[in-house]
Design an enzyme around this catalytic site. Structure first.
Site, PDB file in Angstrom:
ATOM      1  N   GLU A  73      32.679-109.265 -26.508  1.00  0.00           N
ATOM      2  CA  GLU A  73      32.461-108.678 -27.802  1.00  0.00           C
ATOM      3  C   GLU A  73      33.709-108.772 -28.620  1.00  0.00           C
ATOM      4  O   GLU A  73      34.106-108.383 -30.017  1.00  0.00           O
ATOM      5  CB  GLU A  73      31.537-107.824 -28.120  1.00  0.00           C
ATOM      6  CG  GLU A  73      31.221-106.852 -29.054  1.00  0.00           C
ATOM      7  CD  GLU A  73      32.185-105.859 -29.309  1.00  0.00           C
ATOM      8  OE1 GLU A  73      32.434-105.831 -31.265  1.00  0.00           O
ATOM      9  OE2 GLU A  73      33.289-105.919 -29.551  1.00  0.00           O
ATOM     10  N   ASP A 110      31.495-105.577 -22.094  1.00  0.00           N
ATOM     11  CA  ASP A 110      32.965-105.728 -22.003  1.00  0.00           C
ATOM     12  C   ASP A 110      33.683-104.896 -22.824  1.00  0.00           C
ATOM     13  O   ASP A 110      32.950-103.188 -23.192  1.00  0.00           O
ATOM     14  CB  ASP A 110      33.421-106.817 -22.509  1.00  0.00           C
ATOM     15  CG  ASP A 110      33.267-107.351 -23.475  1.00  0.00           C
ATOM     16  OD1 ASP A 110      32.543-106.429 -24.559  1.00  0.00           O
ATOM     17  OD2 ASP A 110      34.435-107.685 -24.910  1.00  0.00           O
TER      18      ASP A 110
HETATM   19 ZN    ZN Z   1      31.798-101.873 -29.493  1.00  0.00          ZN
END
Ligand code: ZN
Length: 409
Positions: free
Chosen positions: A175, A80
């Site tokens: 993340e 992401d």
């Molecule tokens: Zn990163």
């Protein structure tokens, strides 16, 4: 065009922005578009078990070539991109043979990547620098890491003479919204140690992070009709106000600390006259120090409350994450092999403790000790994001060395 750059340019053009407001997992379905492409590419290389699971994680195994008993190493990056800046229609631009000039981004000329703000660029003269076009982030964070791992996989699958143990690949969603490892199946992954490829400058190797707690202070005042409150009312908002005004200003605050210094940081207040609360985050590289900060906050509250005997307060602490250094100190080989690999490539290792957490900090405590290696990604989460192709290439070489160092132990 070299295959590493080619991969990178493909990956950044797929929008994988995560969404902190979403309750689903992954937070945005579109992250799976990249996951599917990566799985297909791994299958095409001959990585037979590559697959995307229902949560949007990519798992894959590159079988060992070494006949010896070598620890299984996981290579991990996140798919992401940050919600801070648009990741839609990314138009990557390669500035070949960069000559130290400021980089004016073509789709918005007010967006200029200057060497004054980014002196690291001056170390990259002669390199090929990739930027976005001025309207979006680039997504080198962490598609540089993805491209590096994919290139490592391709080289390992092509050249069976490289001696290495089992290699597991893990690509994670979400993340950037702090949930990247929430649904990782560490047992299924089956690795002994891991490395995230999500670091910045050439040579950087991060094996220590903050330890982090959250604190919530809830004040219960005494409510009364304001027209007849004399001698009765105790206003919780005012107590919280005093507390915040009493917090240290010249030390222990993020705005006055750096390097190895920790901090105490109010992030949120809410409430009314009857009940009010403040949330704080507290951070330090030394976990024991968190208790000392908490005592200090309590002392401040106790002192204030002496003036309000009819009010009371609650003090709640939640553990957020711990420095991966606490785990890694028990596995010196994880650090040694990485430092050696960086040096073998003629690069100076830079180990700076991270003033934050990484996916690796949480993975380390889930049973997969996991420091963070450089990729070259710079100026993250912004329209000025850039990466040197040569830094990414060096990262590929370091990872290949690293795997061979484990096999040669
Ligand atoms: Zn990163």
């Amino acid at each position: 065009m070299n295959s590493l750059l080619h991969r990178f340019l493909d990956y950044v053009q797929i929008d994988t922005q995560s969404d902190p407001e979403s309750n689903s997992f992954p937070s945005t379905e579109k992250q799976k578009n990249l996951g599917k492409l990566l799985v297909q590419q791994l299958l095409d290389m001959g990585v037979a078990d590559a697959h995307l699971d229902g949560y949007g994680y990519v798992y894959a195994t590159i079988p060992a070539t070494s006949s010896r008993n070598v620890p299984v190493i996981c290579l991990c990056s996140h798919m992401d991109t940050a919600p801070d800046c648009s990741g839609e229609n990314v138009k990557p631009i390669v500035h070949y043979n960069y000559q130290g000039q400021d980089l004016i981004l073509p789709n918005d000329h007010s967006q200029v990547i200057t060497t004054e703000e980014h002196p690291y660029l001056l170390e990259k003269i002669g390199d090929d620098i990739v930027t976005a076009s001025g309207l979006t982030l680039l997504g080198a964070d962490d598609k540089a890491g993805i491209a590096i791992i994919m290139e490592v996989a391709a080289q390992l699958m092509q050249d069976q003479t490289i001696e290495h143990g089992g290699v597991k690949i893990l690509f994670t969603p979400d993340e950037e919204v702090g949930r990247g490892v929430e649904h990782v199946d560490v047992e299924k992954l089956g690795a002994d140690f891991g490395y995230t490829l999500d670091g910045g400058e050439l040579g950087s190797f991060e094996h220590e992070t903050f330890s982090a707690n959250g604190v919530e202070i809830i004040v219960h005042g005494v409510i009364a009709h304001p027209g007849s409150a004399k001698g009765k009312m105790v206003n919780a908002i005012k107590i919280i106000g005093e507390f915040i005004a009493t917090l240290p200003k010249h030390e222990l605050a993020p705005e006055v600390t750096e390097g190895l210094e920790g901090f105490v940081h109010p992030t949120d207040i809410k409430g009314g006259a009857e009940k009010a609360s403040v949330k704080l985050i507290i951070r330090d590289f030394n976990t024991a120090q968190l208790d000392i900060y908490q005592s200090r906050l309590k002392d401040i509250m106790d002192k204030i409350m002496l003036n309000y005997p009819k009010a009371r307060y609650e003090f709640k602490v939640t553990e957020q994450y711990r420095s991966m250094g606490e785990v890694l100190q028990h596995y010196p080989a994880v650090i040694k092999h990485a430092i050696t690999a960086i040096e073998q490539e003629g690069i100076k290792p830079i180990s700076i403790p991270v003033r934050g957490g990484t996916d690796g900090s949480r993975l380390s405590f889930m049973g997969l000790p996991c420091p963070n290696l450089f990729t070259g990604e710079m100026a993250l989460h912004s329209k000025h994001e850039y990466v040197s192709v040569q830094d990414m290439e060096k990262s590929v070489r370091v990872v290949l060395r690293l795997l061979q160092n484990w096999a040669g132990e």
